[in-house]
Design a protein around this motif. Structure first.
Motif, PDB file in Angstrom:
ATOM      1  N   LEU A 292       0.864  -1.175   0.000  1.00 49.65           N
ATOM      2  CA  LEU A 292       0.000   0.000   0.000  1.00 49.65           C
ATOM      3  C   LEU A 292       0.902   1.226   0.000  1.00 49.65           C
ATOM      4  CD1 LEU A 292      -2.742  -1.166   2.480  1.00 49.65           C
ATOM      5  CD2 LEU A 292      -2.660  -1.394   0.016  1.00 49.65           C
ATOM      6  N   ILE A 293       0.686   2.086  -0.961  1.00 47.97           N
ATOM      7  CA  ILE A 293       1.567   3.214  -1.240  1.00 47.97           C
ATOM      8  C   ILE A 293       0.755   4.495  -1.151  1.00 47.97           C
ATOM      9  CG2 ILE A 293       3.048   4.266  -3.003  1.00 47.97           C
ATOM     10  CD1 ILE A 293       3.180   1.308  -4.186  1.00 47.97           C
ATOM     11  N   GLU A 294       1.330   5.508  -0.509  1.00 48.29           N
ATOM     12  CA  GLU A 294       0.659   6.803  -0.420  1.00 48.29           C
ATOM     13  C   GLU A 294       1.493   7.869  -1.107  1.00 48.29           C
ATOM     14  OE1 GLU A 294      -1.160  10.006   2.777  1.00 48.29           O
ATOM     15  OE2 GLU A 294       0.049   8.341   3.519  1.00 48.29           O
ATOM     16  N   LEU A 295       0.841   8.602  -2.003  1.00 49.49           N
ATOM     17  CA  LEU A 295       1.433   9.796  -2.588  1.00 49.49           C
ATOM     18  C   LEU A 295       0.677  10.987  -2.015  1.00 49.49           C
ATOM     19  CD1 LEU A 295       2.037   9.020  -6.374  1.00 49.49           C
ATOM     20  CD2 LEU A 295       3.730   9.394  -4.592  1.00 49.49           C
TER      21      LEU A 295
ATOM     22  N   LYS B 279       2.220  13.549  -8.843  1.00 47.06           N
ATOM     23  CA  LYS B 279       3.620  13.560  -9.282  1.00 47.06           C
ATOM     24  C   LYS B 279       3.743  12.883 -10.636  1.00 47.06           C
ATOM     25  CE  LYS B 279       5.513  13.322  -4.666  1.00 47.06           C
ATOM     26  NZ  LYS B 279       6.426  12.761  -3.741  1.00 47.06           N
ATOM     27  N   GLY B 280       4.618  13.431 -11.459  1.00 41.95           N
ATOM     28  CA  GLY B 280       5.051  12.755 -12.668  1.00 41.95           C
ATOM     29  C   GLY B 280       6.367  12.080 -12.347  1.00 41.95           C
TER      30      GLY B 280
ATOM     31  N   SER C  22      10.488   5.399  -4.497  1.00 45.37           N
ATOM     32  CA  SER C  22      11.463   6.430  -4.149  1.00 45.37           C
ATOM     33  C   SER C  22      10.798   7.782  -3.899  1.00 45.37           C
ATOM     34  CB  SER C  22      12.518   6.565  -5.243  1.00 45.37           C
ATOM     35  OG  SER C  22      11.956   7.144  -6.406  1.00 45.37           O
ATOM     36  N   ALA C  23       9.535   7.926  -4.317  1.00 42.83           N
ATOM     37  CA  ALA C  23       8.821   9.194  -4.162  1.00 42.83           C
ATOM     38  C   ALA C  23       7.590   9.065  -3.272  1.00 42.83           C
ATOM     39  CB  ALA C  23       8.394   9.698  -5.545  1.00 42.83           C
TER      40      ALA C  23
ATOM     41  N   ARG D 202       7.611   4.430   6.538  1.00 42.60           N
ATOM     42  CA  ARG D 202       8.879   4.428   5.790  1.00 42.60           C
ATOM     43  C   ARG D 202       8.762   5.357   4.593  1.00 42.60           C
ATOM     44  NH1 ARG D 202       9.772   4.044   0.618  1.00 42.60           N
ATOM     45  NH2 ARG D 202      11.544   2.919  -0.117  1.00 42.60           N
ATOM     46  N   GLN D 203       9.696   6.248   4.453  1.00 35.06           N
ATOM     47  CA  GLN D 203       9.725   7.197   3.348  1.00 35.06           C
ATOM     48  C   GLN D 203      10.725   6.741   2.298  1.00 35.06           C
ATOM     49  OE1 GLN D 203       6.992   9.920   3.779  1.00 35.06           O
ATOM     50  NE2 GLN D 203       8.629  10.944   2.819  1.00 35.06           N
TER      51      GLN D 203
END
Length: 144
Positions: A8-11, A15-16, A65-66, A142-143
């Motif tokens: 599970l990823i949070e932005l 972002k491009g 990475s972002a 974790r970033q």
């Protein structure tokens, strides 16, 4: 332990992201679920995804990475159920076309959802529908 997983990823903003040297993906602010397999070992594979020091090789490496990883949902299995999981999620969530599926015939292994809790619930339900016993762990923000 062999298995499959959904990161599970949070932005926190749109972002491009350039993936490799040629392909740019435009991501909305929100939550994403990335489907992967670790038939050679969950601990090693997830440790690689969680590491902030690595060479970007796969699509997911560039996104991570972002992004932040709030949690990962896993299930132990020696069977190749990664694509069945991705295909079931694709029936319920918008897919990011041609992301994370260069080694199979799936249209995508990355899916979008505005709400983290809704995404977690759906992923857990899909694991159970495939007769897998999911377990989750929180990565303490974790970033990348």
């Amino acid at each position: 332990m062999k298995g499959i997983y959904v990161i599970l990823i949070e932005l926190d903003e749109a972002k491009g992201i350039l993936v490799g040297k040629k392909r740019r993906f435009d991501f909305q602010k929100g939550f994403y679920g990335y489907v992967g397999s670790a038939l050679s070992g969950l601990e090693r594979r997830l440790g690689g995804h969680l590491s902030s020091v690595k060479k970007s090789q796969w699509h997911i490496d560039y996104l991570l990475s972002a992004a932040e990883i709030p949690s990962i949902i896993c299930a132990e299995t020696a069977e190749r159920k990664e694509c069945a999981l991705a295909q079931t999620l694709s029936q319920r969530l918008p897919a990011i076309a041609k992301f994370g599926c260069s080694d199979c015939n799936c249209p995508s292994h990355l899916f979008f959802c505005q709400d983290q809790q809704a995404l977690e619930k759906l992923v857990l339900d899909v694991f159970k529908s495939l007769e897998l016993n999911p377990f989750a762990f929180v990565t303490a923000g974790r970033q990348g």
